[in-house]
Design a protein around this motif. Structure first.
Motif, PDB file in Angstrom:
ATOM      1  N   PRO A 287       0.832  -1.214   0.000  1.00  0.00           N
ATOM      2  CA  PRO A 287       0.000   0.000   0.000  1.00  0.00           C
ATOM      3  C   PRO A 287       0.867   1.265   0.000  1.00  0.00           C
ATOM      4  O   PRO A 287       2.011   1.260   0.438  1.00  0.00           O
ATOM      5  CB  PRO A 287      -0.782  -0.095   1.314  1.00  0.00           C
ATOM      6  CG  PRO A 287      -0.654  -1.497   1.769  1.00  0.00           C
ATOM      7  CD  PRO A 287       0.640  -1.994   1.219  1.00  0.00           C
ATOM      8  N   LEU A 288       0.294   2.306  -0.529  1.00  0.00           N
ATOM      9  CA  LEU A 288       0.968   3.592  -0.617  1.00  0.00           C
ATOM     10  C   LEU A 288       0.092   4.637   0.072  1.00  0.00           C
ATOM     11  O   LEU A 288      -1.145   4.584  -0.028  1.00  0.00           O
ATOM     12  CB  LEU A 288       1.161   4.006  -2.080  1.00  0.00           C
ATOM     13  CG  LEU A 288       1.844   2.972  -2.985  1.00  0.00           C
ATOM     14  CD1 LEU A 288       1.720   3.406  -4.448  1.00  0.00           C
ATOM     15  CD2 LEU A 288       3.309   2.814  -2.604  1.00  0.00           C
ATOM     16  N   VAL A 289       0.740   5.581   0.720  1.00  0.00           N
ATOM     17  CA  VAL A 289      -0.005   6.657   1.374  1.00  0.00           C
ATOM     18  C   VAL A 289       0.116   7.936   0.540  1.00  0.00           C
ATOM     19  O   VAL A 289       1.235   8.332   0.187  1.00  0.00           O
ATOM     20  CB  VAL A 289       0.534   6.927   2.797  1.00  0.00           C
ATOM     21  CG1 VAL A 289      -0.295   8.035   3.469  1.00  0.00           C
ATOM     22  CG2 VAL A 289       0.488   5.656   3.630  1.00  0.00           C
TER      23      VAL A 289
ATOM     24  N   ASP B 130       3.933   8.427  -0.236  1.00  0.00           N
ATOM     25  CA  ASP B 130       4.897   7.923   0.756  1.00  0.00           C
ATOM     26  C   ASP B 130       6.020   8.910   1.012  1.00  0.00           C
ATOM     27  O   ASP B 130       7.172   8.541   1.212  1.00  0.00           O
ATOM     28  CB  ASP B 130       5.491   6.585   0.318  1.00  0.00           C
ATOM     29  CG  ASP B 130       4.523   5.434   0.512  1.00  0.00           C
ATOM     30  OD1 ASP B 130       4.828   4.310   0.062  1.00  0.00           O
ATOM     31  OD2 ASP B 130       3.459   5.650   1.120  1.00  0.00           O
TER      32      ASP B 130
ATOM     33  N   MET C  93       7.469  10.919  -0.949  1.00  0.00           N
ATOM     34  CA  MET C  93       8.373  11.238  -2.058  1.00  0.00           C
ATOM     35  C   MET C  93       7.529  11.715  -3.237  1.00  0.00           C
ATOM     36  O   MET C  93       6.311  11.480  -3.264  1.00  0.00           O
ATOM     37  CB  MET C  93       9.215  10.015  -2.437  1.00  0.00           C
ATOM     38  CG  MET C  93       8.448   8.888  -3.115  1.00  0.00           C
ATOM     39  SD  MET C  93       9.507   7.504  -3.523  1.00  0.00           S
ATOM     40  CE  MET C  93       9.605   6.683  -1.957  1.00  0.00           C
TER      41      MET C  93
ATOM     42  N   ALA D 285       7.544   7.701  -6.781  1.00  0.00           N
ATOM     43  CA  ALA D 285       6.930   6.530  -6.133  1.00  0.00           C
ATOM     44  C   ALA D 285       6.439   5.540  -7.183  1.00  0.00           C
ATOM     45  O   ALA D 285       6.605   4.330  -7.052  1.00  0.00           O
ATOM     46  CB  ALA D 285       5.789   6.990  -5.233  1.00  0.00           C
TER      47      ALA D 285
ATOM     48  N   GLN E 106       9.272   3.650  -8.667  1.00  0.00           N
ATOM     49  CA  GLN E 106       9.774   2.578  -7.798  1.00  0.00           C
ATOM     50  C   GLN E 106       8.996   1.287  -8.028  1.00  0.00           C
ATOM     51  O   GLN E 106       9.520   0.187  -7.828  1.00  0.00           O
ATOM     52  CB  GLN E 106       9.633   2.987  -6.338  1.00  0.00           C
ATOM     53  CG  GLN E 106      10.654   4.020  -5.906  1.00  0.00           C
ATOM     54  CD  GLN E 106      10.981   3.914  -4.430  1.00  0.00           C
ATOM     55  OE1 GLN E 106      10.195   3.380  -3.647  1.00  0.00           O
ATOM     56  NE2 GLN E 106      12.138   4.414  -4.042  1.00  0.00           N
ATOM     57  N   HIS E 107       7.736   1.446  -8.434  1.00  0.00           N
ATOM     58  CA  HIS E 107       6.925   0.244  -8.673  1.00  0.00           C
ATOM     59  C   HIS E 107       6.987  -0.212 -10.119  1.00  0.00           C
ATOM     60  O   HIS E 107       6.933  -1.406 -10.414  1.00  0.00           O
ATOM     61  CB  HIS E 107       5.472   0.518  -8.290  1.00  0.00           C
ATOM     62  CG  HIS E 107       5.236   0.444  -6.810  1.00  0.00           C
ATOM     63  ND1 HIS E 107       5.614   1.450  -5.951  1.00  0.00           N
ATOM     64  CD2 HIS E 107       4.684  -0.509  -6.049  1.00  0.00           C
ATOM     65  CE1 HIS E 107       5.298   1.091  -4.719  1.00  0.00           C
ATOM     66  NE2 HIS E 107       4.731  -0.108  -4.746  1.00  0.00           N
TER      67      HIS E 107
ATOM     68  N   SER F  80      -6.624  13.261   0.387  1.00  0.00           N
ATOM     69  CA  SER F  80      -5.356  13.410   1.079  1.00  0.00           C
ATOM     70  C   SER F  80      -5.237  12.349   2.171  1.00  0.00           C
ATOM     71  O   SER F  80      -6.219  12.014   2.842  1.00  0.00           O
ATOM     72  CB  SER F  80      -5.279  14.802   1.702  1.00  0.00           C
ATOM     73  OG  SER F  80      -4.085  14.985   2.385  1.00  0.00           O
ATOM     74  N   GLN F  81      -4.066  11.849   2.350  1.00  0.00           N
ATOM     75  CA  GLN F  81      -3.756  10.808   3.344  1.00  0.00           C
ATOM     76  C   GLN F  81      -4.470   9.487   3.058  1.00  0.00           C
ATOM     77  O   GLN F  81      -4.476   8.590   3.903  1.00  0.00           O
ATOM     78  CB  GLN F  81      -4.092  11.274   4.767  1.00  0.00           C
ATOM     79  CG  GLN F  81      -3.409  12.554   5.193  1.00  0.00           C
ATOM     80  CD  GLN F  81      -1.891  12.469   5.123  1.00  0.00           C
ATOM     81  OE1 GLN F  81      -1.281  11.475   5.497  1.00  0.00           O
ATOM     82  NE2 GLN F  81      -1.268  13.524   4.599  1.00  0.00           N
TER      83      GLN F  81
ATOM     84  N   VAL G 119      -4.982   5.818   1.617  1.00  0.00           N
ATOM     85  CA  VAL G 119      -4.052   4.686   1.443  1.00  0.00           C
ATOM     86  C   VAL G 119      -4.547   3.839   0.280  1.00  0.00           C
ATOM     87  O   VAL G 119      -5.703   3.419   0.266  1.00  0.00           O
ATOM     88  CB  VAL G 119      -3.970   3.839   2.721  1.00  0.00           C
ATOM     89  CG1 VAL G 119      -3.013   2.658   2.512  1.00  0.00           C
ATOM     90  CG2 VAL G 119      -3.516   4.694   3.891  1.00  0.00           C
TER      91      VAL G 119
ATOM     92  N   MET H  30       5.757   5.241   4.077  1.00  0.00           N
ATOM     93  CA  MET H  30       5.072   4.060   3.631  1.00  0.00           C
ATOM     94  C   MET H  30       4.990   3.062   4.766  1.00  0.00           C
ATOM     95  O   MET H  30       5.855   2.982   5.614  1.00  0.00           O
ATOM     96  CB  MET H  30       5.834   3.458   2.455  1.00  0.00           C
ATOM     97  CG  MET H  30       4.976   2.465   1.665  1.00  0.00           C
ATOM     98  SD  MET H  30       5.914   1.820   0.281  1.00  0.00           S
ATOM     99  CE  MET H  30       6.854   0.545   1.081  1.00  0.00           C
TER     100      MET H  30
ATOM    101  N   SER I 245      -5.227  -0.412   5.622  1.00  0.00           N
ATOM    102  CA  SER I 245      -5.236   0.883   4.932  1.00  0.00           C
ATOM    103  C   SER I 245      -6.322   1.788   5.512  1.00  0.00           C
ATOM    104  O   SER I 245      -6.105   2.990   5.737  1.00  0.00           O
ATOM    105  CB  SER I 245      -5.482   0.690   3.435  1.00  0.00           C
ATOM    106  OG  SER I 245      -4.450  -0.087   2.869  1.00  0.00           O
TER     107      SER I 245
ATOM    108  N   GLU J 256      -5.845   5.305   7.448  1.00  0.00           N
ATOM    109  CA  GLU J 256      -6.533   6.537   7.046  1.00  0.00           C
ATOM    110  C   GLU J 256      -7.275   7.154   8.236  1.00  0.00           C
ATOM    111  O   GLU J 256      -7.348   8.376   8.376  1.00  0.00           O
ATOM    112  CB  GLU J 256      -7.516   6.263   5.907  1.00  0.00           C
ATOM    113  CG  GLU J 256      -6.834   6.119   4.573  1.00  0.00           C
ATOM    114  CD  GLU J 256      -7.723   6.544   3.415  1.00  0.00           C
ATOM    115  OE1 GLU J 256      -7.832   5.762   2.449  1.00  0.00           O
ATOM    116  OE2 GLU J 256      -8.300   7.645   3.487  1.00  0.00           O
TER     117      GLU J 256
END
Lengths: 378, 662
Positions: free
Chosen positions: A202-204, A217, A219, A224, A227-228, A277-278, A280, B1, B25, B29
């Motif tokens: 998962p990514l935030v 995350d 960056m 990001a 990276q994947h 925002s924020q 996941v 992360m 997740s 949040e």
């Protein structure tokens, strides 16, 4: 109730409107509601006037889209109409100012639809797909209408030119607006599906601003993604990103998709619609086969839930068609197969799809929304 | 992360369990709710996250207890539908979940969730996490709101206190029990004995003069011992000016005191001025009363003197009276004349003299009297005259100015005794309202001031307060009547002036006479003294005499008859009118008193003239012209003969009245 679906791609807008409308009305009888899809080559006013000559004083709701699905084919240009006749209660509204205050526009839309005291039903929402925060539109709409309605629709588009869209009802035609209708007296079942699956961890979304994701995350968003996906260029991202949208799960494991458009300054990524925002999420992976299968499954679920289904409406993301290219025909075949050979189908390629995976309408990307309709159970 | 980055393509690693990932997740949040800064943002985030993460069909967050419960946010409800009402019906519904925090308390929070499918254990757990995050923020916002309220209340209170302090014109100090300055507030820094930097932290003995410091410290002790406020007065010299302060000392606790100090210099001055004015008012009222008494006595006494002198005169005119009898009659006449002088002085004190004010140059008038004054005071005493340049002109009867100078110089002579100096000077004095003793009745303006100074014994304060009272004297019995200065007082006041006296034992006295100064103009000619009336000439006509005083009626009748007139006498206006109507023969003159009961002389004259048209009238009165009632425009004109009058004066007046009618 009776439904009629017809399509015309006559080059003359009025002629196309008249042809499609007359054939649809012939099937449905005098309609209570006409659902009209046009494309950017057809001036909406001309189409509307022609359609209204055929539909009389019927309510009308429609928009211009990125393409029309009719006759089991994808038509980049044309006019598609679904007319619904019978003992229906219908109310329509055309609300402007969507780009200025989408939440308030949603509230006004709801208030207009509820003005004649309707307490439940299906709301068809056809907003402009480019400018506004459609999630806020839906929040305003849901705040006023509540949980006793189901919501379906899609964002208007113009064949990926991103120039201007149109929304219309029998009251008129507008841009940067939302056209909506509420219908009572039909058995309408909505199902959504997309076929994208999560990949990786998962990514935030550590920093977002509307449709722009600045950081993932902590960056830069593009970094990001790289990276994947491995090292890719910004230009390559236009196509690779299409294959790897973001998905945001709910607690039931259902993912809402957000479609990336392009890399922007500071390695931010612009998406088709707002990213919370924020939030996941995951980078999603998609196999065309899986996408096609999901579309068919979605339609099947919708149609099978409506005894004596009389018609099927589709709001299918234009990026699915773009992504699949020629293979989009396979999706259409899967849809046809799932719907059955005789069920009239009319679809629009949209910029954002509106439907509920659970009970609350959300805005989706890269998703198929299927609406099957039939008479109310006896 | 959360979970770390893959080292290579994620497809080469075992894919995570995305069901767990989804749940984690969502939980992650939810933790972001801790970032919301206010209730509005919380509501917005709650709608976004709850609908997206949970797909919740309907939910509501309510805070507070009924009846003050309110909805923070609600989603999915129809217009007009009450979330609180739905919540109250939801406890046992498997599709609904109600979570309540701080139940029954004022800070109760309740959260309501509704799903299309039944809420299982897992979902309930997740909702609990969500609800606790939300409740934490609500509690934080309540705490912040309370803190903001308290801060606002504190700011308002401080502002209020500051405004109150600023509105208080007094000085405020906080001391410790030993007298060390701890704090202060001064609306006017000029009232501080020293700049704050020079007294804060220091002891009062090092800042204030010893007397002031000790007074205050004594007050501190009393306040701390008794627990009650104490009042102390003290004096300070501020910028060379003596200021009086009143301090109110209040104990704050057993170690500190609050002192509010007020500058009462002006208050004290006002009190002193008030006392002075009150004394002057009392003095003035006393003098007015004495004046009225004196005037009344003088008037009545004049009437008796008229009879005494008249009979004495008549008796002296009887031919062939033996010498011893004549001698007694002379003594009676002389005593009567002396008494008449006394009554004149009393009338002068009462400002009831008959005067003829004239425009005089003050310096010239004084200069004209110097020889007489020198003779009066005698040689051993020097008389200095220092005229002020252009002292100016005044309006006064010259005889009154004589009275003033004579009496003041005689008084100075008596004060000096064997030898000394009397100084006379004149000057211009421009006085404003503050300078003039208010009870003297004089207006602000320009005055000519005549000063009579002596280097005599001076007077005590008690003596000074009584010197203008009639018959008050410090001399031996028989050495003075006590009417001299009373006469001066009456004459000055009758001319709208006023007196000031400075005197102290061993330092002599100075009498200042202020008379209104006239704008320059030609002085009035000196009127020659009225000649002595000629001897009475014989008459023969019939005169109607009306007088309600029997003694005066008798003597007047006798005097007229002695001259040769026939007299019709009436002791009342009604009697006089009856005589006028019933008398057969001619009446040549009506002679009547002015002030009579029932009808005054002028009214009688008009009534008599209705019977005897053009009858001449002669009026007589013991009152000065100022006190005689206005005869009115229709009155018959006629001279007024002042009582007491001699036989010759009576005869002359009658003859002149008859002559005018001839």
């Amino acid at each position: 109730m009776k439904a009629g679906i017809a399509f015309s791609d006559h080059s003359d807008a009025a002629r196309a409107g008249r042809e499609a409308a007359s054939r649809a009305v012939a099937l449905s009888g005098p309609p209570r509601l006409a659902i009209v899809f046009t494309t950017d080559a057809y001036p909406p006013q001309a189409v509307l006037e022609a359609v209204r000559r055929e539909t009389g004083d019927s309510k009308l709701v429609g928009f211009c889209c990125g393409g029309i699905l009719a006759d089991d084919a994808w038509h980049p240009q044309g006019v598609g109409i679904c007319t619904l006749g019978g003992d229906l209660r219908v109310r329509t509204t055309l609300q402007r100012g969507l780009d200025r205050d989408p939440y308030e526009t949603g509230c006004r839309t709801a208030d207009a639809l509820l003005a004649n005291g309707v307490a439940n039903g299906t709301v068809i929402v056809l907003p402009d797909g480019f400018e506004a925060n459609l999630s806020e539109l839906l929040r305003g709409l849901y705040t006023r209408c509540g949980a006793d309605f189901q919501y379906v629709g899609g964002g208007a588009g113009d064949n990926l030119k991103f120039f201007k869209t149109h929304q219309f009802t029998e009251q008129g035609c507008a841009s940067r607006a939302v056209a909506a209708a509420v219908i009572q007296g039909l058995n309408l079942v909505t199902r959504i599906g997309h076929g994208w699956v999560p990949m990786g961890e998962p990514l935030v979304m550590t920093r977002t601003q509307g449709k722009i994701v600045h950081e993932i995350d902590g960056m830069p968003a593009f970094a990001a993604y790289q990276q994947h996906l491995g090292p890719i260029s910004r230009e390559e991202f236009r196509t690779r990103g299409m294959l790897h949208p973001l998905g945001f799960p709910d607690v039931f494991g259902r993912y809402t998709i957000r479609d990336p458009l392009a890399v922007e300054d500071g390695d931010s990524i612009r998406f088709v619609n707002e990213v919370p925002s924020q939030a996941v999420g995951n980078i999603m992976d998609g196999h065309i086969d899986q996408l096609i299968e999901t579309a068919g499954k979605t339609v099947r679920e919708a149609v099978s839930a409506v005894p004596d289904a009389a018609f099927l409406l589709l709001f299918d993301c234009i990026s699915r068609a773009t992504l699949m290219g020629d293979r989009f025909r396979e999706e259409l075949r899967a849809i046809r197969k799932a719907a059955g050979p005789r069920l009239p189908i009319l679809g629009a390629l949209t910029f954002g799809e509106i439907g509920a995976a659970g009970d609350v309408p959300q805005l989706h990307n890269k998703t198929t929304v299927a609406v099957a309709g039939g008479p109310l159970p006896a | 992360m959360i979970f770390g980055k893959p080292a290579s393509s994620p497809r080469s690693r075992k894919a995570p369990d995305y069901a767990i990932v989804a749940e984690l997740s969502a939980l992650h949040e939810l933790s972001a709710l801790a970032l919301v800064s206010d209730e509005e943002q919380l509501a917005s985030e709650a709608v976004e996250k709850i609908t997206r993460l949970f797909g919740t069909r309907r939910f509501a967050i309510l805070t507070g207890r009924p009846p003050r419960r309110r909805v923070v946010v609600a989603s999915g409800f129809k217009a007009g539908e009450s979330p609180a009402a739905v919540l109250s019906r939801s406890r046992n519904d498997p599709h609904r979940l109600v979570l309540v925090f701080n139940e029954g308390k004022e800070d109760q929070d309740a959260l309501f969730f509704e799903q299309a499918q039944p809420i299982d254990k897992r979902l309930r757990r997740l909702y609990n996490v969500l609800a606790s995050r939300i409740e934490e923020r609500l509690a934080f916002f309540r705490h912040e709101a309370q803190r903001a309220r308290m801060e606002r209340d504190l700011r308002e209170s401080e502002a209020r206190n500051r405004a109150i302090l600023d509105a208080i014109p007094d000085l405020m100090f906080v001391y410790d029990r030993d007298g060390t300055y701890l704090d202060y507030h001064a609306a006017k820094a000029a009232l501080l004995a020293a700049p704050p930097g020079q007294f804060l932290g220091r002891n009062i003995r090092d800042v204030l003069p010893p007397d002031a410091a000790e007074r205050l410290l004594h007050g501190f002790s009393l306040a701390l011992e008794s627990g009650r406020p104490q009042r102390v007065e003290y004096a300070l010299d501020l910028a060379g000016e003596a200021r009086a302060f009143e301090a109110r000392i209040c104990p704050l606790d057993d170690r500190r005191l609050l002192v509010m100090a007020r500058d009462i210099t002006d208050l004290k001055q006002a009190e002193a001025d008030r006392d002075t004015l009150q004394n002057k008012l009392a003095q003035g009222r006393k003098m007015e009363s004495i004046g009225r008494l004196a005037g009344g006595v003088a008037h009545d006494f004049n009437n008796m003197l008229c009879a005494i002198l008249g009979h004495a005169e008549l008796a002296l005119n009887v031919p062939g009276s033996p010498d011893p009898v004549r001698e007694h009659l002379d003594e009676i006449r002389r005593a009567g004349e002396r008494s008449a002088d006394l009554t004149r002085q009393l009338l002068a004190f009462a400002r009831k003299q008959t005067v003829s004010p004239r425009r005089l140059d003050l310096n010239q008038a004084v200069e004209g009297m110097l020889n007489m004054l020198r003779r009066l005071i005698g040689e051993p005493i020097r008389l200095d005259w220092q005229p002020g340049p252009d002292a100016g002109q005044v309006r006064i009867d010259p005889s009154q100015l004589d009275q003033i100078l004579v009496n003041l110089c005689l008084n100075a002579r008596d004060a000096i005794g064997a030898s000394g100096t009397i100084r006379l000077d004149t000057a211009i004095a421009t006085l404003d309202a503050a300078a003039i003793p208010a009870l003297e009745g004089a207006a602000p303006g320009e005055y000519a001031c005549l000063t009579v100074r002596d280097d005599g014994a001076g007077m005590e304060r008690d003596t000074l307060s009584r010197i203008f009272e009639p018959f008050f004297t410090t001399k031996e019995i028989g050495k003075g009547t006590g009417l001299g200065l009373a006469t001066v007082y009456g004459a000055v006041r009758q001319n709208n002036g006023f007196l000031r006296v400075d005197s102290a034992p061993g330092h002599g006295s100075a009498f200042q006479v202020f008379l209104p100064r006239l704008a320059p103009g030609p002085c009035d000619e000196k009127t020659p003294d009225a000649p002595a009336p000629p001897p009475a000439a014989a008459g023969h006509q019939t005169i109607l005499v009306v007088e309600d005083d029997p003694a005066i009626l008798q003597i007047t009748t006798r005097q007229l008859e002695s001259i040769g007139y026939a007299v019709l006498a009436a002791d009342s206006p009604e009697g006089g009118l009856r005589l006028a109507r019933t008398h057969d023969g001619p009446i040549a003159l009506l002679m009547t008193d002015v002030v009579m009961p029932g009808m005054n002389g002028f009214e009688l004259a008009r009534a008599v003239q209705s019977v005897h048209p053009d009858l001449p009238c002669l009026f007589m009165s013991g009152y000065t012209p100022a006190d005689i009632p206005d005869p009115g425009a229709s009155a018959c004109p006629g001279p007024i003969l002042q009582k007491p009058f001699s036989r010759d004066a009576l005869a002359n007046a009658v003859r002149q009245a008859l002559a005018k009618s001839a």
